[in-house]
Design an enzyme around this catalytic site. Structure first.
Site, mmCIF file in Angstrom:
data_model
loop_
_atom_site.group_PDB
_atom_site.id
_atom_site.type_symbol
_atom_site.label_atom_id
_atom_site.label_comp_id
_atom_site.label_asym_id
_atom_site.label_seq_id
_atom_site.Cartn_x
_atom_site.Cartn_y
_atom_site.Cartn_z
ATOM 1 N N GLU A 35 41.796 36.099 46.737
ATOM 2 C CA GLU A 35 41.795 35.824 45.293
ATOM 3 C C GLU A 35 42.455 34.489 44.959
ATOM 4 O OE1 GLU A 35 42.493 40.526 44.395
ATOM 5 O OE2 GLU A 35 42.212 39.209 42.679
ATOM 6 N N ASP A 82 39.138 46.094 36.319
ATOM 7 C CA ASP A 82 39.832 45.559 37.479
ATOM 8 C C ASP A 82 41.327 45.869 37.347
ATOM 9 O OD1 ASP A 82 39.090 42.554 39.398
ATOM 10 O OD2 ASP A 82 40.545 44.145 39.744
HETATM 11 C C1 GLC Z 1 41.681 43.103 42.728
HETATM 12 C C2 GLC Z 1 40.297 42.501 42.739
HETATM 13 C C3 GLC Z 1 39.186 43.514 42.820
HETATM 14 C C4 GLC Z 1 39.645 44.751 43.563
HETATM 15 C C5 GLC Z 1 40.759 45.395 42.771
HETATM 16 C C6 GLC Z 1 41.325 46.637 43.473
HETATM 17 O O1 GLC Z 1 42.524 42.391 41.870
HETATM 18 O O2 GLC Z 1 39.983 41.573 41.700
HETATM 19 O O3 GLC Z 1 38.082 42.870 43.469
HETATM 20 O O4 GLC Z 1 38.565 45.647 43.720
HETATM 21 O O5 GLC Z 1 41.823 44.496 42.494
HETATM 22 O O6 GLC Z 1 41.965 46.275 44.657
#
Ligand code: GLC
Length: 593
Positions: free
Chosen positions: A493, A299
Site C-alpha cells: 500500500e 475497506d
Molecule cells: C487494506 C487494503 C485492502 C484489504 C483490507 C483488509 O487496507 O486496502 O485491500 O483488503 O485492508 O486487509
C-alpha cells in the site's frame, strides 16, 4: 391473541421454516457464487430485529473481539488484517479459530453463521508455509505475452488459493484487485495485473472463477479509479469524466458477470468525492446501471477516513451511499461505536430501514450462495504448500519472467559455465521474492515461510558447476558468469508509494560495481513490484530479466536460466528510464530468447 404471543409464534415459525429449509435443501457442495435470492431470505430479514440486522452489517478484526461478542451482537463477519494469525499458524489452528467464531454465531437467536475473510491475494498468504504465487504483476506479464496462458495461470492460482484457504477454514478473500495501474509510482502497482484494461478484465475474471470453482468467494476491489489518482498517490484523487470512468469499468462489468458477489470500494476519491461515500458510483452506477446484486464491504476503517463531521455522520454518508458491511477495525470500541451510531441513525430516520434491509439481504444472499448457511463449519483442516501445488506455482513463475536483454544469447550459454557467482540480497531471500501481503501485511526479508530461493534453484539446476554466493558481490575468484539479483524491499500500500524515480538501492548499485570487476558476463534479475527506473545502467548488463514478485517458488527462475525454454512473459507495464521519461521497454515488450 395477545400481539406479543402472535409475534413470538411468527418468529418461531420463521426460524422453524428457515431451519427446515436449511436441512431439507442441504447443498452438499457449496455452489459457486450466484446471484440467486430465495424468498426465504426476505422472510428472514423481516423477522430480524434492528440489532440483528446491524450486527450482520458489522465486520470486526479477530483481535478486537472477546468471547461472547459474536453471540451478543450477532456479528456478521470477522476478518484477519494482513498478518493477523492464530498463535500457532497452522491449518489446524486456523480451522479451530474460525470454527469457534462460527459456532458462537450459530448460538444466536437466528443462528446466522459469521463469515471469515482475509487477504489471500497470491495464495493463502497469511498462512505459514502456504503456496505463494507470483503477485498479480507477474501474472499480468504472462497475459501480456499470451492472454490465454495468462487466463489459465490466473484461474489455476485462484483455484489452488481457494483450496489452501479452505484447508484453513477460510471461505472469503478480499481479492482480486481490478484496478488498472497507470502510474508505477503507486505502491499497489504489483497488486494490479497491468496498465491494460483488457488484461485486467481477463485476469480478474479468471481469478474469480478459480477462487469460486475452488469453493471460496471473491471480493472485487477497489472500486473505482484507484489506479488513476494524481501522481499515482495511494488513496489519492482521480479526475475522471464519464468517459474516464467508462474506460476503467470493464474489469468490474466482467467480474459481475462472472458471479462475484462482494466488492470493496477504494479509499481513494473520484473528482474529490471519497469512494466510500460516493452514492452516484456505488448505488446509481454499480448497483443500479451495472446490476450488482452482491454486497459492498468497506475497506479497513475507511469510514473514519471520510471527510467532514463526526463518526456518526460519516457512517450515515457511507451506508446511505451504498456500503452494506463495514470493516470497523482499529479496536473493539470502533465496531461497538459503529453499531451504536448506526442504530441511532436508523431510529432518527437518517438511514432508512429499507437501506438496512437491502444491505442485510445482500449479505445473506452472499452467505447463502457460497454455501455458508448450509455448511457453516469446516470438518477438518487440509493440507497447504503441497509438493503438487508448489510445482504448479513454479511453472507459473517460469511463465511470468520477462527477458528484456540477452546480449550474444548469454542465457543459452549458462549450462556450459562451470564457475558461477551469484550475488544480491534477493538471491537468497524468500521474503523479497514474495513482497508484501505475505505472512505479514508489509512482508519481510528473510526466510519468512517455506519455499525455494533463486540461489537454491540455481544450485539445484547447475549441479556440474561451482556456485559461489556473495551477497555484496565481494569475493576472490575467477568466474565465467555472474547472476546478480537486485530489486525492491517488500512493501504494501502507501509504504510503496514513490513521489519520483524508483531507483535501485545503493546496496545494489555498490554490488553491481563489484561484479563488473570480474570482467565476465553479468545476468541481472530484478525482483520488484513494478518497472524500476534504471536509466542507462542496463547497458552494463549482458542479460536482464524482470522476475517481478514470484512468490515462494524461486526455483522457477533457475528453470528458465538452465533450460532452453522460451521466455513467453512480456512487460505488463510501460518501462521508462525515469518517471515520465524516455520509454526503455514499451508495454508488451520482451524477448523470447
Ligand atoms: C487494506 C487494503 C485492502 C484489504 C483490507 C483488509 O487496507 O486496502 O485491500 O483488503 O485492508 O486487509
Amino acid at each position: 391473541m395477545p400481539t406479543l404471543l402472535r409475534k413470538k409464534i411468527f418468529v418461531l415459525f420463521t426460524v422453524f421454516l428457515f431451519l427446515f429449509l436449511q436441512t431439507t435443501c442441504k447443498n452438499k457442495n457449496p455452489s459457486p457464487v450466484t446471484a440467486e435470492k430465495p424468498d426465504i431470505l426476505e422472510e428472514l430479514v423481516a423477522s430480524m430485529t434492528l440489532a440483528e440486522k446491524i450486527g450482520q452489517m458489522t465486520q470486526a478484526e479477530r483481535q478486537d473481539i472477546t468471547d461472547g461478542d459474536i453471540r451478543k451482537y450477532a456479528l456478521g463477519s470477522i476478518l484477519s488484517g494482513g498478518g493477523s494469525t492464530p498463535a500457532y499458524n497452522t491449518p489446524g489452528s486456523w480451522v479451530a479459530m474460525i470454527n469457534g467464531f462460527v459456532k458462537e454465531s450459530l448460538e444466536t437467536r437466528l443462528g446466522i453463521p459469521v463469515i471469515y475473510g482475509l487477504d489471500a491475494v497470491h495464495g493463502n498468504s497469511n498462512a505459514a508455509n502456504a503456496t505463494i504465487f507470483p503477485h498479480n504483476v507477474g501474472l499480468g506479464a504472462i497475459a501480456a505475452g499470451n492472454i490465454e496462458k495468462g487466463a489459465a495461470a490466473s484461474y489455476t492460482a485462484g483455484l489452488i488459493t481457494a483450496k489452501e484457504m479452505l484447508a484453513c477454514g477460510v471461505r472469503w478473500t478480499f481479492a482480486p484487485v481490478l484496478g488498472i495501474a497507470e502510474d508505477v509510482r503507486w505502491g499497489r502497482t504489483y497488486e494490479s495485473y497491468s496498465e491494460n484494461a483488457d488484461i485486467v478484465s481477463v485476469m480478474g475474471v479468471n481469478a474469480i472463477k478459480g477462487l469460486q470453482d475452488g469453493g471460496a468467494a471473491a471480493c472485487m476491489k477497489h472500486f473505482l479509479g484507484e489506479g488513476q489518482t494524481v501522481n499515482g498517490r495511494n488513496q489519492g484523487n482521480a479526475l475522471l469524466d464519464r468517459e474516464g470512468i467508462e474506460r476503467i469499468l470493464p474489469p468490474y462489468r466482467a467480474a459481475i458477470n462472472a458471479g462475484a458477489l462482494s466488492l470493496m470500494p477504494s479509499f481513494s476519491s473520484v473528482n474529490g468525492i471519497k469512494m466510500h461515500q460516493n452514492k452516484e458510483l456505488l448505488t446509481d452506477l454499480l448497483k443500479g446501471e451495472m446490476g450488482f446484486k452482491g454486497f459492498i464491504i468497506s475497506d479497513w476503517d475507511a469510514i473514519s477516513q471520510l471527510t467532514g463531521g463526526n463518526y456518526k455522520a460519516k457512517i450515515a454518508r457511507a451506508v446511505n451511499a451504498g456500503v452494506d458491511m463495514v470493516m470497523a477495525t482499529n479496536g473493539r470500541n470502533m465496531w461497538m461505536d459503529f453499531i451504536k451510531n448506526l442504530t441511532a441513525l436508523v431510529e432518527e430516520g437518517i438511514v432508512p430501514v429499507s437501506r438496512i434491509d437491502d444491505a442485510v439481504l445482500r449479505i445473506l444472499r452472499f452467505k447463502q450462495s457460497i454455501g455458508l448457511l448450509d455448511n457453516p463449519l469446516t470438518n477438518n483442516a487440509g493440507q497447504i504448500g503441497t509438493t503438487e501445488n508448489r510445482s504448479i506455482a513454479r511453472k507459473i513463475v517460469t511463465e511470468s519472467l520477462v527477458l528484456l536483454r540477452n546480449e550474444k544469447n548469454v542465457i543459452a550459454k549458462l549450462p556450459s559455465y562451470k564457475r558461477i557467482l551469484v550475488t544480491g540480497q534477493g538471491a537468497n531471500d524468500i521474503g523479497m521474492q514474495c513482497g508484501g501481503w505475505t505472512i505479514t501485511w508489509q512482508g519481510n526479508h528473510g526466510r519468512t515461510t517455506a519455499g525455494t530461493t533463486i540461489l537454491e534453484g540455481i544450485r539445484e539446476a547447475a549441479k556440474d558447476a561451482s556456485v559461489t554466493y556473495a551477497q555484496d558481490g565481494k569475493t576472490n575468484g575467477i568466474f565465467d558468469v555472474v547472476i546478480a539479483v537486485i530489486g525492491e524491499d517488500p512493501y504494501a500500500e502507501t509504504q510503496g508509494d514513490r513521489t519520483d524515480n524508483i531507483n535501485l538501492h545503493m546496496f545494489d548499485i555498490d554490488m553491481l560495481k563489484e561484479v563488473y570487476k570480474y570482467n565476465c558476463p553479468v545476468i541481472v534479475i530484478m525482483l520488484s513490484g513494478r518497472p524500476m527506473t534504471i536509466g542507462d545502467e542496463y547497458l552494463n548488463w549482458d542479460a536482464f530479466i524482470a522476475a517481478w514478485l514470484p512468490g515462494t517458488e524461486g526455483g522457477g527462475i533457475a528453470d528458465m536460466l538452465f533450460t532452453d525454454l522460451n521466455f513467453t512473459g512480456r512487460t505488463p507495464y510501460t518501462w521508462r528510464k525515469t518517471i515520465k521519461g524516455e520509454i526503455l521497454y514499451p508495454f508488451g515488450y520482451g524477448l523470447t530468447k
